[in-house]
Design an enzyme around this catalytic site. Structure first.
Site, short mmCIF file in Angstrom:
data_model
loop_
_atom_site.label_atom_id
_atom_site.label_comp_id
_atom_site.label_asym_id
_atom_site.label_seq_id
_atom_site.Cartn_x
_atom_site.Cartn_y
_atom_site.Cartn_z
CD GLU A 47 -2.90 1.19 2.32
OE1 GLU A 47 -2.74 0.43 3.29
OE2 GLU A 47 -3.81 2.01 2.25
N GLY A 50 3.08 2.73 10.79
CA GLY A 50 2.82 1.97 12.00
C GLY A 50 2.70 0.48 11.74
CB ALA A 51 0.85 -1.94 11.67
CG MET A 52 0.31 -3.11 4.98
SD MET A 52 -0.72 -1.70 4.51
CE MET A 52 -1.98 -2.54 3.57
CG ASN A 110 0.16 -6.72 4.21
OD1 ASN A 110 0.02 -5.84 3.39
ND2 ASN A 110 1.14 -6.71 5.11
CD GLU A 141 -2.70 -1.82 10.77
OE1 GLU A 141 -3.24 -2.04 9.66
OE2 GLU A 141 -2.31 -0.68 11.13
CD GLU A 161 -6.33 3.41 6.64
OE1 GLU A 161 -6.48 3.29 7.87
OE2 GLU A 161 -5.71 2.56 5.96
N1 TRP Z 1 -3.04 0.96 5.74
C1 TRP Z 1 -2.09 1.15 6.79
C2 TRP Z 1 -2.88 1.44 8.05
O1 TRP Z 1 -3.54 2.41 8.18
C3 TRP Z 1 -1.15 2.27 6.62
C4 TRP Z 1 -0.25 2.33 5.44
C5 TRP Z 1 -0.44 2.93 4.27
C6 TRP Z 1 1.09 1.96 5.42
N2 TRP Z 1 0.68 2.96 3.52
C7 TRP Z 1 1.64 2.38 4.23
C8 TRP Z 1 1.86 1.33 6.35
C9 TRP Z 1 2.98 2.22 3.94
C10 TRP Z 1 3.19 1.14 6.04
C11 TRP Z 1 3.75 1.59 4.87
O2 TRP Z 1 -2.91 0.67 8.93
ZN ZN Z 2 -5.46 1.86 8.61
#
Ligand code: TRP
Ligand code: ZN
Length: 869
Positions: free
Chosen positions: A122, A262-264, A266, A299, A321
């Site tokens: 992302e 922070g985190a992702m 997936n 997440e 979000e």
């Molecule tokens: N979708 C992630 C969240 O809100 C955030 C996110 C978007 C992200 N782009 C990213 C995290 C790039 C790490 C690197 O939880």
């Molecule tokens: Zn998010």
């Protein structure tokens, strides 16, 4: 500025994809500088047309293209695309390419984090892995095979379920994963490495057993328990509050050290910044524990709000979000103190979101134009987006809101949809016209609500009038009236609640939709004091001509805890703002008068310790900054310090009492302990500022005796605030103890970066040479450079311009390494709108210097070009 102008993408230009991909077979042969990727996609033409297939790709070495097993060579490649012309309407596309994870310092696509492979796709990182339709409305099922050396990479992970594995010659092995859910490529993930594994289970409400697996760096197992506990709480909460159950049989979380955010989320395989996973009492603060629980939940909640229903295009980012932040905020409130949580949410809005809206980066929660999508993961899209969802919750009530959510999933499960689709579901489930409310999605800026009132003693009537005002923002001149829910109550002069309306309601909600609306109340015996915007019911600035006495009354008597806190904050900020231009004696009198208003709070028994500590905390410099149109930086900084010190001295006895009254217990992250530590460490700060004679002794005792990071760090913070020599000594000791622990050292880097000292730039330059510092790790860069630019007011805004130049020099370097992080850290430099003319020029000069950099990233280009006159 550089002359190659990148493409601006517009929300209004959305078009369906020309082709769809419904199945992807990926094979990775991992090697540091040349990983081979084979991507086999089942492609179908979408609609009747003869346009070619145009795939996205960046920094990829293409080896071959096959269609239905036949090699093709009549394709065209540009720097970021691959165009393939074909007559087929349905075909198998096979692409073989090479990528270089080792040299990938952007931390997007496939990269190496301290020896482990991981991906971040992302928003548009998948195109750095292979040529693909890298857009969220192309949903496919993925089968993924990973091949790697077994010794160094015993764990090979991807989304979904592990379906097969085997051994290969030369001590290689392979694992195959299959994800049964359709997903956009931004939710794809791959991780390969050697980890410690923490395992657990979760039984869903319908009785399914889910395997939970948490992967952390070797030796960090004991720091993973809190994250795992948090995950189980989040899973249960989503079932009981939203009726949402997890859908795969396994849920994996991997903690990595090199990570941009922070985190992702997936699918089935979250990747986390280790900062939001690892915790134990020695190394993590109460705040860290809190954040871990919140990010883990965030997440996890994305599995429904983001993954099962995703975004049609990136302009719709707030669809997932805003809603997911709202959900994690509700969860955190339920897990701990609702009022402390709410205060924290509001601080973010007032310090950072209001700042963004007042800057050249102002945008609606659903932006209209984007150059670099990474620039729109903003406090506006996330946190103001969550406030917009919260207003829906307030307007529709919990039952109505949940009915809307239910309809949303019924209609859109498995699809990529828009913010409008979401609001429509809310509208249809509640039979409530939300057409005007939708303007919150298209309009940027912070609305102002001006409240006036009048009382007629002979008729015993009270009239209160609300007017919404909107000013132009950098991105938008025309503004329209919004729907603004305003919760309020009325107090009489004995601080009793006045009953409002026949429902014996004591709190009322006004839905302000006209530019001006009045309410009249009858049988009111004396002029009431309005307690306004309970719970921060809308993300607005509220303007009512409160007297000091009235604010004191709201602070002591409002039925709403948020309004009580807010009244106290307003007492403080009014005082600070009024100090400018006064004589010393006048300043003294005015400060004394304000400080005295807080005497009853010190004594109060009707509020929690946590709320008391929040009320006794001064508004941050950033909050005060946002309350003004033009800011005298040095003056504001000085005024805030004057009041800080006065509070310290006036209540010195109280701080001593608060400091010593709680019995020490072995550390646990537990509500009553957290609030005691909060109050005790606040008291320690004030004691240090008060000039208490034996405070150094107190500080040393606490530092040596602490069994947890919260209490250790509080000592450093207090010594720094009090400008004590002890600070340097303790910082040295701290470094000796923690020099092998980067996450802890980040706290130390940040403290250094935030210190007021004449040689601060030399200090930071020296720290950049620290053996643990590297420009390649975003956590380090944020701790040292980010903290300086965001929070070191005197250093960053030094009138000689050295702070701006220092940051600019660094950003020019960081632009090459990690543009995404560079574009975050530039934020304070583009927010020149409220500072004096001299500083404005200095800041713009540095922006121009960065703008002239060769190879300027789109990320920085977008922010700088908007910000220069
Ligand atoms: N979708 C992630 C969240 O809100 C955030 C996110 C978007 C992200 N782009 C990213 C995290 C790039 C790490 C690197 O939880
Ligand atoms: Zn998010």
């Amino acid at each position: 500025m550089s002359t190659i102008i990148p493409e601006i993408k517009k929300r209004s230009d959305y078009q369906q994809p020309d082709f769809l991909i419904n199945h992807v077979d990926l094979e990775f042969t991992l090697a540091e500088t040349s990983t081979k990727v084979i991507c086999v996609s089942q492609v179908t033409r979408n609609g009747l047309h003869n346009r070619p297939l145009i795939l996205d790709g960046e920094g990829i070495e293409l080896l071959s293209v096959h269609i239905n097993g036949i090699e093709v060579s009549n394709y065209q490649q540009t720097e970021n695309s691959l165009t393939i012309d074909t007559d087929s309407n349905e075909f198998e596309l096979r692409i073989v390419n090479i990528i270089n994870p080792k040299d990938n310092s952007s931390l997007e696509g496939l990269y190496l984090s301290a020896g482990a492979y991981c991906t971040q796709c992302e928003a548009e990182g998948f195109r750095k892995i292979t040529y693909f339709l890298d857009r969220p409305d192309v949903l496919a099922k993925y089968d993924v095979t990973i091949i790697a050396d077994k010794k160094n990479f015993p764990f090979l992970l991807s989304n979904g379920n592990k379906v097969d594995s085997g051994e290969l010659p030369d001590s290689m092995h392979w694992v195959k994963w299959s994800d049964p859910f359709n997903k956009p490529c931004y939710l794809f993930a791959l991780v390969a490495g050697d980890f410690d594994l923490l395992e657990d289970q979760f039984v869903t409400q319908s009785g399914r057993t889910i395997a939970l697996e948490l992967f952390v760096d070797k030796g960090m197992l004991s720091r993973g328990q809190h994250a795992l506990d948090s995950l189980k709480k989040a899973m249960r909460w989503d079932e009981t509050e939203f009726g949402l159950e997890y859908d795969l049989d396994i849920y994996m979380i991997v903690a990595v050290d090199f990570f941009n955010m922070g985190a992702m989320e997936n699918k089935g395989l979250n990747v986390f910044n280790s900062k939001f996973v690892l915790a134990d009492a020695q190394t993590a603060t109460d705040e860290d524990y809190f954040n871990i629980e919140a990010v883990i939940a965030h997440e996890y909640f994305h599995n429904w709000t983001g993954n099962r229903v995703t975004c049609r295009d990136w302009f719709q980012l707030s669809l997932k979000e805003g809603l997911t932040v709202f959900r994690d905020q509700q969860f955190s409130a339920d897990m701990s103190s609702p009022i402390v949580n709410r205060i924290q949410n509001v601080r973010i809005i007032r310090e950072r979101q209001f700042a963004e809206d007042a800057s050249t980066m102002s945008h609606p929660i659903r932006p209209d134009e984007v150059i670099e999508m990474n620039n729109f993961y903003t406090v506006t899209v996330y946190d103001k987006g969550a406030e917009v969802i919260r207003m829906l919750f307030t307007l529709l009530g919990k039952t109505g809101f949940l009915a809307g959510i239910k309809l949303y999933f019924k209609r859109f499960d498995g699809q990529a949809v828009t913010c409008d689709d979401f609001v429509q579901a809310m509208q249809d489930a509640n039979d409530k016209d939300l057409s005007q409310f939708r303007r919150w999605y298209s309009q940027s800026g912070t609305p102002k609500v001006v409240v006036t009132d009048s009382y007629d003693p002979s008729a015993k009537t009270y009239q209160i009038t609300f007017e919404q005002q909107h000013s132009a923002t950098f991105d938008q001149n025309e503004k329209q009236d919004l729907v603004i829910p305003i919760q309020f109550s009325l107090l009489n002069d004995k601080l009793e609640l006045i009953k409002l309306g026949d429902a014996k309601q004591q709190q009322k909600m006004l839905e302000l939709h006209d530019s001006k609306q009045s309410l009249e109340f009858k049988n009111i015996d004396s002029k009431p004091i309005p307690s306004l915007l309970h719970g921060f019911s809308a993300p607005v600035k509220l303007d009512y001509p409160y007297s000091q006495q009235q604010l004191g009354n709201v602070m002591l008597g409002s039925p709403d805890e948020f309004a009580r806190w807010d009244a106290g904050q307003k007492l403080f900020s009014d005082c600070i703002h009024d100090l400018a231009g006064k004589t010393q004696q006048q300043q003294k009198d005015s400060i004394n008068q304000t400080v005295a208003m807080f005497e009853p709070i010190i004594e109060a028994t009707d509020i929690s310790l946590a709320l008391k500590a929040e009320i006794l905390t001064l508004p941050s410099f950033e909050t005060l900054f946002q309350q003004m149109d033009t800011v005298d930086i040095d003056g504001l900084n000085q005024s805030r310090k004057l009041l800080f010190k006065a509070l310290a001295q006036k209540f010195q006895n109280n701080w001593l009492t608060q400091y010593s009254k709680f019995e020490k217990q072995p550390y646990a992250y537990q509500a009553n302990q957290v609030e005691q530590r909060k109050m005790r460490n606040l008291a320690l700060k004030y004691l240090t500022l008060s000039g208490q004679h034996d405070v150094e002794q107190l500080l040393i005792e606490q530092f040596n005796g602490a069994d947890n990071m919260t209490d250790s760090l509080a000592v450093l913070g207090a010594a720094q605030l009090g400008d004590l020599d002890l600070f340097e000594k303790l910082m040295l000791l701290f470094e000796q103890k923690w020099h092998n622990d980067p996450l802890v050292l980040d706290k130390w880097f940040a403290l250094h970066a935030n210190t007021e000292r004449p040689d601060i730039l030399a200090r930071i330059s020296m720290l950049m040479g620290h053996s643990q510092f590297t420009i390649n790790n975003p956590n380090r860069v944020r701790a040292l450079i980010g903290t300086f630019s965001f929070f070191n007011v005197s250093g960053f805004h030094n009138i000689d311009g050295s702070g701006y130049k220092f940051v600019a020099d660094y950003l020019i370097k960081l632009n090459e390494v990690n543009p995404q992080i560079a574009a975050r850290i530039i934020t304070p430099l583009i927010q020149w709108q409220k500072v004096d003319k001299v500083r404005q020029q200095l800041m713009q000069h540095q922006l121009m210097r960065i703008g002239d950099t060769k190879g300027l990233s789109n990320d920085l280009f977008e922010k700088i070009s908007k910000s220069l006159p």
